[in-house]
Write a protein that holds these residues in place. Structure first.
Motif, PDB file in Angstrom:
ATOM      1  N   MET A   1       0.729  -0.580  -0.043  1.00  0.00           N
ATOM      2  CA  MET A   1       0.228   0.170   0.135  1.00  0.00           C
ATOM      3  C   MET A   1       0.926   1.905   0.196  1.00  0.00           C
ATOM      4  SD  MET A   1      -1.845  -2.500   0.262  1.00  0.00           S
ATOM      5  CE  MET A   1      -1.176  -2.976   1.983  1.00  0.00           C
ATOM      6  N   ALA A   2       0.556   2.316  -0.808  1.00  0.00           N
ATOM      7  CA  ALA A   2       1.255   3.202  -0.874  1.00  0.00           C
ATOM      8  C   ALA A   2       1.013   4.893  -1.143  1.00  0.00           C
ATOM      9  CB  ALA A   2       2.369   3.600  -2.511  1.00  0.00           C
ATOM     10  N   SER A   3       0.869   5.860  -0.666  1.00  0.00           N
ATOM     11  CA  SER A   3      -0.200   6.522  -0.631  1.00  0.00           C
ATOM     12  C   SER A   3      -0.040   7.052  -2.524  1.00  0.00           C
ATOM     13  CB  SER A   3       1.092   8.283  -0.222  1.00  0.00           C
ATOM     14  OG  SER A   3       2.336   7.962  -1.129  1.00  0.00           O
ATOM     15  N   GLY A   4      -1.014   7.307  -2.696  1.00  0.00           N
ATOM     16  CA  GLY A   4      -1.288   8.166  -4.579  1.00  0.00           C
ATOM     17  C   GLY A   4      -2.914   7.175  -4.610  1.00  0.00           C
ATOM     18  N   THR A   5      -3.413   6.952  -5.795  1.00  0.00           N
ATOM     19  CA  THR A   5      -3.985   6.417  -5.991  1.00  0.00           C
ATOM     20  C   THR A   5      -4.028   5.048  -6.860  1.00  0.00           C
ATOM     21  OG1 THR A   5      -5.732   8.039  -6.543  1.00  0.00           O
ATOM     22  CG2 THR A   5      -6.230   6.659  -7.195  1.00  0.00           C
ATOM     23  N   PRO A   6      -4.463   2.906  -6.403  1.00  0.00           N
ATOM     24  CA  PRO A   6      -3.725   2.573  -6.930  1.00  0.00           C
ATOM     25  C   PRO A   6      -4.070   2.177  -8.554  1.00  0.00           C
ATOM     26  CG  PRO A   6      -5.663   1.984  -5.695  1.00  0.00           C
ATOM     27  CD  PRO A   6      -5.481   3.827  -5.336  1.00  0.00           C
ATOM     28  N   VAL A   7      -3.574   1.826  -9.458  1.00  0.00           N
ATOM     29  CA  VAL A   7      -3.871   1.904 -10.750  1.00  0.00           C
ATOM     30  C   VAL A   7      -3.218   0.936 -11.400  1.00  0.00           C
ATOM     31  CG1 VAL A   7      -3.453   4.366 -11.252  1.00  0.00           C
ATOM     32  CG2 VAL A   7      -1.687   3.395 -11.913  1.00  0.00           C
ATOM     33  N   GLY A   8      -2.925  -0.483 -10.628  1.00  0.00           N
ATOM     34  CA  GLY A   8      -3.359  -1.656 -10.882  1.00  0.00           C
ATOM     35  C   GLY A   8      -1.712  -2.265 -10.744  1.00  0.00           C
ATOM     36  N   GLN A   9      -2.245  -3.946 -11.307  1.00  0.00           N
ATOM     37  CA  GLN A   9      -0.364  -4.899  -9.890  1.00  0.00           C
ATOM     38  C   GLN A   9      -0.759  -5.861 -11.430  1.00  0.00           C
ATOM     39  OE1 GLN A   9      -2.141  -6.452  -7.478  1.00  0.00           O
ATOM     40  NE2 GLN A   9      -0.630  -8.220  -6.870  1.00  0.00           N
ATOM     41  N   SER A  10       0.783  -5.785 -11.825  1.00  0.00           N
ATOM     42  CA  SER A  10       1.474  -6.924 -12.646  1.00  0.00           C
ATOM     43  C   SER A  10       1.911  -7.650 -11.819  1.00  0.00           C
ATOM     44  CB  SER A  10       1.797  -6.296 -13.838  1.00  0.00           C
ATOM     45  OG  SER A  10       2.879  -7.273 -14.562  1.00  0.00           O
ATOM     46  N   GLY A  11       2.190  -8.939 -11.447  1.00  0.00           N
ATOM     47  CA  GLY A  11       2.587  -9.468 -10.699  1.00  0.00           C
ATOM     48  C   GLY A  11       2.686  -9.265  -9.352  1.00  0.00           C
ATOM     49  N   ASN A  12       3.934  -9.038  -9.159  1.00  0.00           N
ATOM     50  CA  ASN A  12       3.985  -8.606  -7.331  1.00  0.00           C
ATOM     51  C   ASN A  12       4.709  -6.543  -7.140  1.00  0.00           C
ATOM     52  OD1 ASN A  12       3.900 -10.869  -6.144  1.00  0.00           O
ATOM     53  ND2 ASN A  12       6.293 -11.237  -6.394  1.00  0.00           N
ATOM     54  N   THR A  13       4.468  -6.222  -8.290  1.00  0.00           N
ATOM     55  CA  THR A  13       4.348  -4.628  -9.026  1.00  0.00           C
ATOM     56  C   THR A  13       3.048  -4.327  -9.130  1.00  0.00           C
ATOM     57  OG1 THR A  13       5.964  -5.295 -10.613  1.00  0.00           O
ATOM     58  CG2 THR A  13       5.515  -2.679 -10.734  1.00  0.00           C
ATOM     59  N   PHE A  14       2.516  -3.545  -7.579  1.00  0.00           N
ATOM     60  CA  PHE A  14       2.127  -2.176  -7.731  1.00  0.00           C
ATOM     61  C   PHE A  14       2.011  -1.016  -8.011  1.00  0.00           C
ATOM     62  CE2 PHE A  14       1.811  -6.345  -4.687  1.00  0.00           C
ATOM     63  CZ  PHE A  14       0.470  -6.051  -4.464  1.00  0.00           C
ATOM     64  N   THR A  15       1.137  -0.429  -8.265  1.00  0.00           N
ATOM     65  CA  THR A  15       1.453   1.159  -8.720  1.00  0.00           C
ATOM     66  C   THR A  15       0.482   1.646  -8.685  1.00  0.00           C
ATOM     67  OG1 THR A  15       2.814  -0.323 -11.192  1.00  0.00           O
ATOM     68  CG2 THR A  15       1.840   2.368 -11.400  1.00  0.00           C
ATOM     69  N   TYR A  16       0.936   2.313  -7.602  1.00  0.00           N
ATOM     70  CA  TYR A  16       0.160   3.598  -7.058  1.00  0.00           C
ATOM     71  C   TYR A  16       0.586   5.519  -8.088  1.00  0.00           C
ATOM     72  CZ  TYR A  16      -1.226   0.784  -3.710  1.00  0.00           C
ATOM     73  OH  TYR A  16      -1.560  -0.389  -2.976  1.00  0.00           O
ATOM     74  N   ARG A  17      -0.680   5.806  -8.180  1.00  0.00           N
ATOM     75  CA  ARG A  17       0.051   7.391  -9.107  1.00  0.00           C
ATOM     76  C   ARG A  17      -0.871   8.314  -8.380  1.00  0.00           C
ATOM     77  NH1 ARG A  17      -1.626   5.735 -14.529  1.00  0.00           N
ATOM     78  NH2 ARG A  17       0.537   5.110 -14.322  1.00  0.00           N
ATOM     79  N   SER A  18      -0.426   9.357  -8.813  1.00  0.00           N
ATOM     80  CA  SER A  18      -0.695  10.857  -7.766  1.00  0.00           C
ATOM     81  C   SER A  18      -0.697  11.929  -9.297  1.00  0.00           C
ATOM     82  CB  SER A  18      -0.508  11.808  -6.862  1.00  0.00           C
ATOM     83  OG  SER A  18      -0.365  12.297  -6.604  1.00  0.00           O
ATOM     84  N   THR A  19      -1.646  12.503  -9.530  1.00  0.00           N
ATOM     85  CA  THR A  19      -2.186  13.742 -11.037  1.00  0.00           C
ATOM     86  C   THR A  19      -1.827  14.986 -10.925  1.00  0.00           C
ATOM     87  OG1 THR A  19      -4.330  13.929  -9.995  1.00  0.00           O
ATOM     88  CG2 THR A  19      -3.789  12.251 -11.549  1.00  0.00           C
ATOM     89  N   ALA A  20      -1.381  14.853  -8.774  1.00  0.00           N
ATOM     90  CA  ALA A  20      -0.926  16.186  -8.203  1.00  0.00           C
ATOM     91  C   ALA A  20       0.863  15.941  -7.582  1.00  0.00           C
ATOM     92  CB  ALA A  20      -1.574  16.402  -7.136  1.00  0.00           C
ATOM     93  N   PRO A  21       1.570  17.010  -7.369  1.00  0.00           N
ATOM     94  CA  PRO A  21       3.113  17.401  -7.089  1.00  0.00           C
ATOM     95  C   PRO A  21       2.241  16.352  -5.214  1.00  0.00           C
ATOM     96  CG  PRO A  21       2.045  19.121  -8.296  1.00  0.00           C
ATOM     97  CD  PRO A  21       0.970  18.824  -7.996  1.00  0.00           C
ATOM     98  N   VAL A  22       3.790  16.279  -4.812  1.00  0.00           N
ATOM     99  CA  VAL A  22       3.265  14.830  -3.466  1.00  0.00           C
ATOM    100  C   VAL A  22       4.814  15.556  -2.772  1.00  0.00           C
ATOM    101  CG1 VAL A  22       3.382  13.369  -2.061  1.00  0.00           C
ATOM    102  CG2 VAL A  22       2.618  13.204  -4.473  1.00  0.00           C
ATOM    103  N   ALA A  23       4.952  16.245  -2.046  1.00  0.00           N
ATOM    104  CA  ALA A  23       5.932  16.735  -1.326  1.00  0.00           C
ATOM    105  C   ALA A  23       6.989  15.058  -0.725  1.00  0.00           C
ATOM    106  CB  ALA A  23       5.581  17.692   0.478  1.00  0.00           C
ATOM    107  N   SER A  24       7.687  15.001  -0.678  1.00  0.00           N
ATOM    108  CA  SER A  24       8.347  13.660  -0.115  1.00  0.00           C
ATOM    109  C   SER A  24       8.311  13.199   1.049  1.00  0.00           C
ATOM    110  CB  SER A  24      10.247  13.758  -0.128  1.00  0.00           C
ATOM    111  OG  SER A  24      10.514  14.841   0.388  1.00  0.00           O
ATOM    112  N   TYR A  25       7.683  13.893   2.008  1.00  0.00           N
ATOM    113  CA  TYR A  25       8.539  13.988   3.518  1.00  0.00           C
ATOM    114  C   TYR A  25       6.208  13.076   4.028  1.00  0.00           C
ATOM    115  CZ  TYR A  25       5.649  17.936   4.688  1.00  0.00           C
ATOM    116  OH  TYR A  25       4.460  18.776   5.108  1.00  0.00           O
TER     117      TYR A  25
END
Length: 231
Positions: A1-25
């Motif tokens: 699980m990660a910050s952002g919106t989940p956009v899919g999974q391929s095997g053991n790879t999970f992808t999350y994406r944000s359409t807005a800038p994200v501060a590193s902290y």
């Protein structure tokens, strides 16, 4: 699980994406055996809570997220991002990680009211701290002062905190905290994130609210049409 919106999974790879800038902290990553609680917030916003088996007893609490977001939207405008939610982790604290609040496992154990206030505080940061973030750490009070003040407004609205109690406690603690940790915009470097950046900023915002908004609402003249007023 990660910050952002989940956009899919391929095997053991999970992808999350944000359409807005994200501060590193304000990013997070959690790995474990999680269960998913899906809900819908205001305007159809996806709200996802990720919890462990041992957290299942707190499901009634987790289901309040859409209500928190609705309350916030009524006062501060649309939620700034595409999705949101909570992820439970082994920690004592909570963090406003963008689009996926990181919630320490001790938080729901503190009881309904503290869970509500803490979670509402972290969601409030998505307006104050995430969508609008600081330039450097001396400005941390802009994040925490706003979020704590919003938390206090919710406490007044839902838990009966009186304005007199809020003002009295804020004034007393403001002086104590400034003496111990320094002013909120120039805190003691050895005391990063101390309570002064929370309480002192919130106390100032209460005074501004009283001087600008309450005085306006009490004015015998009709205010100009400028949209909804803060509550």
């Amino acid at each position: 699980m990660a910050s952002g919106t989940p956009v899919g999974q391929s095997g053991n790879t999970f992808t999350y994406r944000s359409t807005a800038p994200v501060a590193s902290y304000a990013t997070t990553l959690a790995v474990g055996r999680y269960r998913k609680l899906a809900a819908t917030g205001p305007r159809g916003i996806p709200v996802t809570t990720w919890y462990r088996a041992k957290d299942a007893q707190y499901l009634p609490m987790f289901k309040r997220s859409p209500a928190f977001l609705t309350w916030l939207e009524e006062r501060f405008g649309p939620y700034p991002f595409d999705s949101t939610g909570l992820v439970m982790v082994e920690s004592n604290s909570a963090m406003e990680t963008q689009q996926m609040v990181t919630l320490g496992e001790v938080q729901p154990a503190r009881g309904d009211q503290m869970f509500d206030l803490t979670t509402l505080h972290e969601y409030a940061h998505h307006w104050f701290g995430d969508a609008v973030t600081l330039t450097d750490w001396r400005d941390m009070w802009l994040n925490e002062g706003w979020a704590l003040y919003v938390q206090k407004l919710y406490e007044k609205d839902r838990y009966g905190l009186s304005d007199a109690e809020l003002v009295k406690s804020s004034r007393q603690r403001d002086g104590e905290l400034r003496k111990e940790y320094g002013p909120p915009s120039k805190p003691d470097r050895a005391e990063f994130g101390a309570t002064n950046v929370y309480t002192c900023g919130a106390a100032m915002l209460r005074q501004l609210h009283q001087a600008l908004i309450d005085a306006w609402l009490d004015s015998p003249t009709t205010p100009p049409e400028t949209g909804p007023l803060p509550r």
